[in-house]
Design an enzyme around this catalytic site. Structure first.
Site, PDB file in Angstrom:
ATOM      1  N   ASP A 138      10.918  49.540  92.034  1.00 39.25           N
ATOM      2  CA  ASP A 138      10.117  47.921  92.392  1.00 39.25           C
ATOM      3  C   ASP A 138       8.765  47.906  90.697  1.00 39.25           C
ATOM      4  O   ASP A 138       9.702  48.057  89.868  1.00 39.25           O
ATOM      5  CB  ASP A 138       9.212  47.951  93.459  1.00 39.25           C
ATOM      6  CG  ASP A 138       9.356  46.073  94.521  1.00 39.25           C
ATOM      7  OD1 ASP A 138       8.630  45.629  93.474  1.00 39.25           O
ATOM      8  OD2 ASP A 138       9.463  46.697  95.851  1.00 39.25           O
ATOM      9  N   HIS A 154       4.288  42.999  94.338  1.00 40.03           N
ATOM     10  CA  HIS A 154       5.024  42.859  95.451  1.00 40.03           C
ATOM     11  C   HIS A 154       5.995  45.184  95.472  1.00 40.03           C
ATOM     12  O   HIS A 154       5.911  45.158  96.667  1.00 40.03           O
ATOM     13  CB  HIS A 154       6.583  42.611  95.082  1.00 40.03           C
ATOM     14  CG  HIS A 154       7.932  42.608  95.821  1.00 40.03           C
ATOM     15  ND1 HIS A 154       8.986  44.079  95.225  1.00 40.03           N
ATOM     16  CD2 HIS A 154       8.757  41.657  96.492  1.00 40.03           C
ATOM     17  CE1 HIS A 154       9.837  43.359  96.782  1.00 40.03           C
ATOM     18  NE2 HIS A 154       9.768  42.038  97.019  1.00 40.03           N
ATOM     19  N   SER A 159      12.929  41.581 100.863  1.00 34.92           N
ATOM     20  CA  SER A 159      11.906  42.692 101.020  1.00 34.92           C
ATOM     21  C   SER A 159      10.509  43.498 101.858  1.00 34.92           C
ATOM     22  O   SER A 159      10.565  44.727 101.486  1.00 34.92           O
ATOM     23  CB  SER A 159      10.963  42.451  99.305  1.00 34.92           C
ATOM     24  OG  SER A 159      12.563  42.559  98.078  1.00 34.92           O
TER      25      SER A 159
END
EC number: 3.4.21.25
Length: 731
Positions: free
Chosen positions: A140, A204, A525
Site C-alpha cells: 500500500d 491509505h 480498499s
C-alpha cells in the site's frame, strides 16, 4: 494460442492504449519502462542479473547500459524491469525463457462498527499464540508506526520464520507489531510531497493495515464521529508493510518488487487494496503474476475489486488464484442535516465534523466568474464562480464532486451544498458540506429566490440505522470477467463504506490537514482488508489449509445477497456477504493447487513451454489436459451464453471434507423458471477429514435477461456449502 501470440496481442493492445500514459516514464530516446517476466525463480537467484544482462546485450549490443536495468526480481520469481524501445521489447519477447514483456503501468488505490455488523464481536474465541505468529503483508502507501493501532505492548519477538527487514529512513522504526517495512520506487524520481521510505503520509496504507490487523484502541473517533473501539480482524497478528504507492500512483514494477520480497520474507497472507484501471490478461498483469507465485508458496492474496462501478465489466481483479473483494454497506450510515432559513430541513450525506453555524446562502448560478455564465457556474466547476462573491457564504452547487475537486475554487466559502442521485456513501470535505437529494436541492433553490437574505445551517453529521444493509455500494467495480468470462468476479463482498480506522496525523482529511489519529473513508480498499483479516482468522484455526481452501470457506459460507438492490447480482457481490464465524468450519471446501491452475492456463491458450517457464517444473499442456474453464475447481459456477440460445453445459467439481467425522451431504438446487439444473451424484458421503468426492453439475435451458442466478447447496443438516450459479448473456 501460443504464449508468444498471447504476448503479441497484449503487447500491442497495451502499448497503444497506454501510449500517452507511458510517456510519463519515457526518455527522449523513446525508451519506456518494461517488465520482462520469466516465470519461476532461478535455482541460483544471485546469478539472475548476469543472465538478464546477457539477454539484453544480445538485443541492444554495444549500446547496452547497465543503468537501464532498473530492478531484478529474483527472490520469489524471475524477471527484471528495464528501459527499452518498442522494437527492443519485441525482440526480448521472442527470446527463450521469456513468458511475457509488458509496459509498466500505474495502478490506483481503491479507496468500529464493521466487525460487530459482521457478527464478529470483540469476544470471539481466538488462538492467540497462532495468531501472533501470523504475518500480514500489506502492499500500500506504507504505514504510520506511531499510531496507537500498532502499539506493540505485550507482543513477543517476531516469529522465528520471519526473514524480512525494516527500512529505518525518516525516523521510521519498526516494533514487535510492525515487524517489517520496505519501500519501492523504481525508475522514477520521488514526487513532491512524498516521503522516501516506508512512512505513510497519504493515510491509505495505515487505514488498510489497521483494518486487517490493528490492535484495540478505545474511544477511537473522527472528531466525535464513529466513537468506539477500533480494531483489526486479527489484532494479535504481525504486520509487514510494503510501500508501493506514491503520489503518482502504484507502479507495476514496485508491486512486483514487493511481491518478490514479501513471499521470500515469510508473510502468511497479502492484502492489496490496489488495482489497474483496465483489465489485463494474467501474465501481463503485475498483480496476477505476483499473486500466482504467492499461491505457489501457500500465500493467499486478498485484492480489492476496484472503484469503477456500477457498470458491468469494470473490475480488473480477475485472476482465479486471488480473492477479489467487492464493497458493501453496513447498518450504520452517516447523514448530515441541513436547515434553511424558512425552517425546512433536509437530510443529506457527508462526513461533516464542523460545528453548526448559520451562514448566508447563495446559488453558484448567481455568482459566475469572469468568462463564465450561470449555465457553468451553477455546477461550481473549476474557477467558474466568483471568489469575491462567495466569501462567508454557503454555496449551492448543482452537482457533486470529490473532496479534492474544485474546492480550491471555493476558497473562502463557508460551506457547500451539492446534489447527487447516488448517495449510498459519504465523503469528507474541507468545508462544511452535505450532498442532498436533487428534489431537496431544488427546494433550497426555490427558497433562495423567494427571500432577500437567504441562509442555512449545515449540522455536524450523525448516524442512522441503514436497514437495507448489506448492499453493494454504487462505486464497487462489477464483473463479468473480461479475461475469462466464465470465472465469476468479484468473489465476495465485505464492509467498505464509511469505515473508521487509523490515520497518520500528518495526512489530509477531506483535502486538508486536520491532525487526527483516525479517519472515516470508503472504497473497495476498505472491504479488502476486512476480508484479509477474516481469511487470516480462518487460517489461525486451519493453518494447513491452502489459499484455495481458505477462499472456498469464505465464499461457500457467505450470506446470500438480494439482487433486488443489486441488479448485477453475482457480478456485484460474488458469492455474497462474508460470514466470519461460519467460514472457520465450512464442512467442505473446493480445494485447488498449482497443478489445477496450470490446467486452467492450458485452456486459456498457454502452451507447455509457457507454463514450464512460469512454474519451473515439468508441467505440460496435453490433449488430455484441456483445461476447460468449467472444470477449474472453483467455488462458484459461471456460464456465458448468447441471448435466447439454448445451452447444455456441464461442470466438474471435487469437494474435500474438512471435518473430522464421517458425513453425508445432499445437493439442493434453487433455480428460476427456464433453467434445469441437475447434480450427479446428488448425495456424497465422506469418511472424514481429507476425504474427497467429485460430482458433475449440468445446466440446461435458455435465458432472456442479462443475468440469471441460481444456486447449489450441499448440506449435511449442519453445514450449508453454497455456490452461486450465474448465467449471463453479457459476452
Amino acid at each position: 494460442m501460443s504464449s508468444s501470440l498471447i504476448f503479441k496481442l497484449f503487447f500491442f493492445s497495451l502499448f497503444f492504449s497506454n501510449r500517452l500514459a507511458s510517456r510519463l516514464d519515457s526518455d527522449d530516446d523513446g525508451k519506456n519502462i518494461y517488465i520482462v517476466y520469466m516465470g519461476r525463480k532461478l535455482e541460483d537467484p544471485d546469478s539472475a542479473h548476469l543472465h538478464h544482462r546477457a539477454m539484453l546485450e544480445q538485443v541492444v549490443g554495444s549500446t547496452f547500459a547497465p543503468e537501464s536495468v532498473l530492478h531484478t526480481y529474483k527472490r520469489s520469481f524471475n524477471g527484471f524491469a528495464v528501459k527499452l524501445t518498442e522494437e527492443e521489447a519485441e525482440k526480448i519477447a521472442s527470446m527463450e525463457g521469456v513468458v511475457s514483456v509488458f509496459l509498466n503501468e500505474m495502478n490506483e488505490l481503491h479507496t468500529t462498527r464493521s466487525w460487530d455488523f459482521l457478527g464478529f464481536p470483540l469476544t470471539v474465541p481466538r488462538r492467540s499464540q497462532v495468531e501472533s505468529n501470523i504475518v500480514v503483508g500489506v502492499l500500500d502507501t506504507g504505514i504510520w508506526p506511531e499510531s496507537p493501532s500498532f502499539d506493540d505492548e505485550g507482543f513477543s519477538p517476531p516469529p522465528p520464520k520471519w526473514k524480512g527487514t525494516c527500512e529505518t529512513s525518516n525516523n521510521f522504526r519498526c516494533n514487535r507489531k510492525i515487524i517489517g517495512a520496505r519501500s519501492y520506487h523504481i525508475g522514477r524520481p520521488i514526487s513532491p510531497g512524498d516521503v522516501n521510505g516506508p512512512r505513510d503520509t497519504n493515510g491509505h496504507g495505515t487505514h488498510t493495515a489497521s483494518t486487517a490487523a490493528g490492535g484495540l484502541v478505545s474511544q477511537a473517533n473522527l472528531y466525535g464521529l464513529g466513537l468506539g473501539t477500533a480494531r483489526g480482524g486479527v489484532p494479535l497478528a504481525r504486520i509487514a508493510a510494503y510501500k508501493v504507492c506514491w503520489n503518482d500512483g502504484c507502479s507495476d514494477t514496485d508491486i512486483l518488487a514487493a511481491y518478490d520480497d514479501a513471499i521470500a520474507d515469510g508473510v502468511d497472507i497479502i492484502s492489496l487494496s490496489v488495482g489497474g484501471a483496465n483489465p489485463r490478461h494474467y501474465f501481463v498483469d503485475a498483480i496476477a503474476i505476483g499473486s500466482f507465485h504467492a499461491v505457489e508458496r501457500g500465500i493467499l492474496t486478498s485484492n480489492s475489486a476496484g472503484n469503477g462501478g456500477p457498470n458491468f465489466f469494470t473490475t480488473a481483479s480477475l485472476s482465479p488464484w486471488l480473492l477479489s473483494v467487492a464493497a458493501s454497506t453496513m447498518d450504520r450510515k452517516f447523514v448530515t442535516q441541513v436547515q434553511i432559513g424558512n425552517g425546512q430541513s433536509f437530510q443529506g450525506v457527508s462526513i461533516n465534523t464542523f460545528d453548526n453555524q448559520y451562514y448566508p446562502l447563495v446559488s453558484g448560478r448567481d455568482i459566475p466568474n469572469t468568462g463564465f455564465d450561470k449555465s457553468t457556474s451553477r455546477f461550481c466547476t473549476d474557477k467558474s464562480v466568483n471568489p469575491n462573491l462567495l466569501k462567508g457564504k454557503i454555496v449551492v452547487c448543482e452537482a457533486s464532486f470529490g473532496p479534492h475537486e474544485f474546492f480550491k475554487s471555493l476558497d473562502g466559502a463557508a460551506g457547500v451544498l451539492m446534489t447527487s442521485n447516488t448517495r449510498d456513501y459519504a465523503d469528507s470535505y474541507p468545508l462544511p458540506s452535505s450532498v442532498l437529494d436533487p428534489n431537496d436541492l431544488l427546494a433550497t433553490l426555490r427558497y433562495i429566490y423567494s427571500i432577500r437574505s437567504p441562509g442555512a445551517t449545515i449540522f455536524k453529521s450523525t448516524t442512522i440505522l441503514n436497514a437495507s444493509a448489506p448492499v453493494v455500494v454504487s462505486f464497487s467495480s462489477r464483473g463479468p470477467n473480461r479475461a475469462t468470462k466464465d470465472v465469476i468476479k468479484p468473489d465476495i463482498s465485505g464492509p467498505g463504506v464509511e469505515i473508521l480506522a487509523a490515520w497518520p496525523s500528518v495526512a489530509p482529511v477531506g483535502g486538508i490537514r486536520r491532525n487526527t489519529l483516525f479517519n472515516i473513508i470508503s472504497g473497495t480498499s476498505m472491504s479488502c482488508p476486512h476480508i484479509t483479516g477474516i481469511a487470516t482468522y480462518v487460517k489461525t484455526y486451519n493453518p494447513t489449509w491452502s489459499p484455495a481452501a481458505i477462499k472456498s470457506a469464505l465464499m461457500t459460507t457467505a450470506s446470500p445477497m438480494n439482487a433486488r438492490f443489486n441488479p448485477q447480482a453475482e457480478f456485484a457481490y460474488g458469492s455474497g456477504h462474508v460470514n466470519p464465524l461460519k467460514a472457520v468450519r465450512p464442512g467442505l471446501v473446493y480445494d485447488a493447487n498449482e497443478s489445477d491452475y496450470v490446467k486452467f492456463l492450458c485452456g486459456q491458450g498457454y502452451n507447455t513451454q509457457a507454463v514450464r517457464r512460469i512454474t519451473g517444473d515439468y508441467s505440460a499442456c496435453t490433449s488430455g489436459n484441456t483445461g476447460r474453464v468449467w472444470d477449474l475447481n472453483y467455488p462458484s459456477f459461471g456460464l456465458s451464453v448468447s441471448p435466447s440460445q439454448t445451452f447444455n453445459q456441464y461442470f466438474n467439481r471435487t469437494l474435500t471434507s474438512v471435518a473430522p467425522q464421517a458425513s453425508t451431504y445432499r445437493a439442493m438446487i434453487s433455480a428460476p423458471q427456464g433453467l434445469t439444473i441437475s447434480v450427479n451424484p446428488n448425495v456424497l458421503s465422506f469418511n472424514g477429514l481429507g476425504d474427497r468426492k467429485s460430482f458433475t453439475l449440468t445446466v440446461r435451458g435458455s435465458i432472456k435477461g442479462f443475468v440469471v442466478s441460481a444456486s447449489l447447496v450441499w448440506s449435511d443438516g449442519v453445514h450449508y456449502v453454497r455456490s452461486p450459479i450465474t448465467i449471463t448473456s453479457l459476452v
